[in-house]
Write a protein that holds these residues in place. Sequence first.
Motif, PDB file in Angstrom:
ATOM      1  N   GLY A  48       0.743  -1.156  -0.055  1.00  0.00           N
ATOM      2  CA  GLY A  48       0.043  -0.255  -0.011  1.00  0.00           C
ATOM      3  C   GLY A  48       0.718   1.300   0.085  1.00  0.00           C
ATOM      4  N   LEU A  49       1.979   1.297  -0.501  1.00  0.00           N
ATOM      5  CA  LEU A  49       2.965   2.334  -0.474  1.00  0.00           C
ATOM      6  C   LEU A  49       3.017   2.977  -1.823  1.00  0.00           C
ATOM      7  N   LEU A  50       2.195   2.792  -2.846  1.00  0.00           N
ATOM      8  CA  LEU A  50       2.146   3.406  -4.195  1.00  0.00           C
ATOM      9  C   LEU A  50       1.711   4.706  -3.863  1.00  0.00           C
ATOM     10  N   ASP A  51       2.260   5.880  -4.645  1.00  0.00           N
ATOM     11  CA  ASP A  51       1.626   7.142  -4.561  1.00  0.00           C
ATOM     12  C   ASP A  51       1.998   7.781  -3.206  1.00  0.00           C
ATOM     13  N   LYS A  52       2.948   7.432  -2.509  1.00  0.00           N
ATOM     14  CA  LYS A  52       3.395   7.967  -1.262  1.00  0.00           C
ATOM     15  C   LYS A  52       4.985   8.081  -1.318  1.00  0.00           C
ATOM     16  N   LEU A  53       5.269   9.412  -0.779  1.00  0.00           N
ATOM     17  CA  LEU A  53       6.809   9.458  -0.949  1.00  0.00           C
ATOM     18  C   LEU A  53       7.394   8.631   0.102  1.00  0.00           C
ATOM     19  N   VAL A  54       6.939   8.042   1.246  1.00  0.00           N
ATOM     20  CA  VAL A  54       7.153   7.051   2.067  1.00  0.00           C
ATOM     21  C   VAL A  54       7.621   5.971   1.408  1.00  0.00           C
ATOM     22  N   GLY A  55       7.282   5.419   0.336  1.00  0.00           N
ATOM     23  CA  GLY A  55       7.375   4.459  -0.258  1.00  0.00           C
ATOM     24  C   GLY A  55       8.686   4.281  -0.987  1.00  0.00           C
ATOM     25  N   LEU A  56       9.204   5.805  -1.030  1.00  0.00           N
ATOM     26  CA  LEU A  56      10.431   5.497  -1.857  1.00  0.00           C
ATOM     27  C   LEU A  56      11.624   5.266  -1.027  1.00  0.00           C
ATOM     28  N   LEU A  57      11.256   5.647   0.454  1.00  0.00           N
ATOM     29  CA  LEU A  57      12.680   5.374   1.367  1.00  0.00           C
ATOM     30  C   LEU A  57      13.193   4.206   1.396  1.00  0.00           C
ATOM     31  N   PRO A  58      12.401   2.938   1.311  1.00  0.00           N
ATOM     32  CA  PRO A  58      13.083   1.511   1.398  1.00  0.00           C
ATOM     33  C   PRO A  58      13.863   1.529   0.242  1.00  0.00           C
ATOM     34  N   ILE A  59      13.352   1.958  -1.064  1.00  0.00           N
ATOM     35  CA  ILE A  59      14.233   1.738  -2.275  1.00  0.00           C
ATOM     36  C   ILE A  59      15.447   2.443  -1.858  1.00  0.00           C
ATOM     37  N   TYR A  60      15.424   3.652  -1.663  1.00  0.00           N
ATOM     38  CA  TYR A  60      16.789   4.521  -1.560  1.00  0.00           C
ATOM     39  C   TYR A  60      17.624   4.329  -0.504  1.00  0.00           C
ATOM     40  N   ILE A  61      17.184   3.596   0.732  1.00  0.00           N
ATOM     41  CA  ILE A  61      18.190   2.929   1.703  1.00  0.00           C
ATOM     42  C   ILE A  61      18.831   1.653   1.102  1.00  0.00           C
ATOM     43  N   ALA A  62      18.027   1.183   0.231  1.00  0.00           N
ATOM     44  CA  ALA A  62      18.521   0.032  -0.399  1.00  0.00           C
ATOM     45  C   ALA A  62      19.744   0.128  -1.411  1.00  0.00           C
ATOM     46  N   MET A  63      19.353   1.516  -2.116  1.00  0.00           N
ATOM     47  CA  MET A  63      20.195   1.750  -3.101  1.00  0.00           C
ATOM     48  C   MET A  63      21.635   2.379  -2.555  1.00  0.00           C
TER      49      MET A  63
END
Length: 175
Positions: A48-63
């Motif tokens: 349920g993280l689509l269309d939320k800026l918080v949803g980008l955090l795990p991706i950027y942490i993994a990057m």
Amino acid sequence: LLGTLAAYGLVNWESKASRVITLLFLAGMMVPIRIASINLLQIMKAMGLLDKLVGLLPIYIAMGMPMAILILSEYLRTIPRELTQAAHIDGAGSFRIFWMIIIPLARPALATVAIFNLVNIWNDLWFPLIFIRSEEQRTLMLGVTRLFGQYQTDWTKILATLTMATIPILLLYLA
């Protein structure tokens, strides 16, 4: 913070397994995370993280983790073990040693990691384009792409916006 904790743990764990785990993190630098975009989209949709800026955090942490672990682990290896041993003798626990000794000594490496990762995150168009749909949640760089027209482009607005977008990165670099 997570990269510092992981690097500190890997540096202080004297085992062949720590070297293998470090190599696995470094292999993460060789494989671009964009390859997994479809799987990440499915995961974000399920959470349920689509269309939320918080949803980008795990991706950027993994990057950012492989770069952080590479830089910080090599920097932490240069800190003399006698400092942490003296703190242990004085009665400090592992977390207190980490917070009161290691973090202050690692500030230059932390600044390097922050600048490397923030520039990549700030300039990223790929993941916001895939995961953010609504106009209110768009990142600045994704919003700049809306200024391009099909037949006409207002270059003064685009260049002014991009100039303003560099100010936070410059302030971080100067700090």
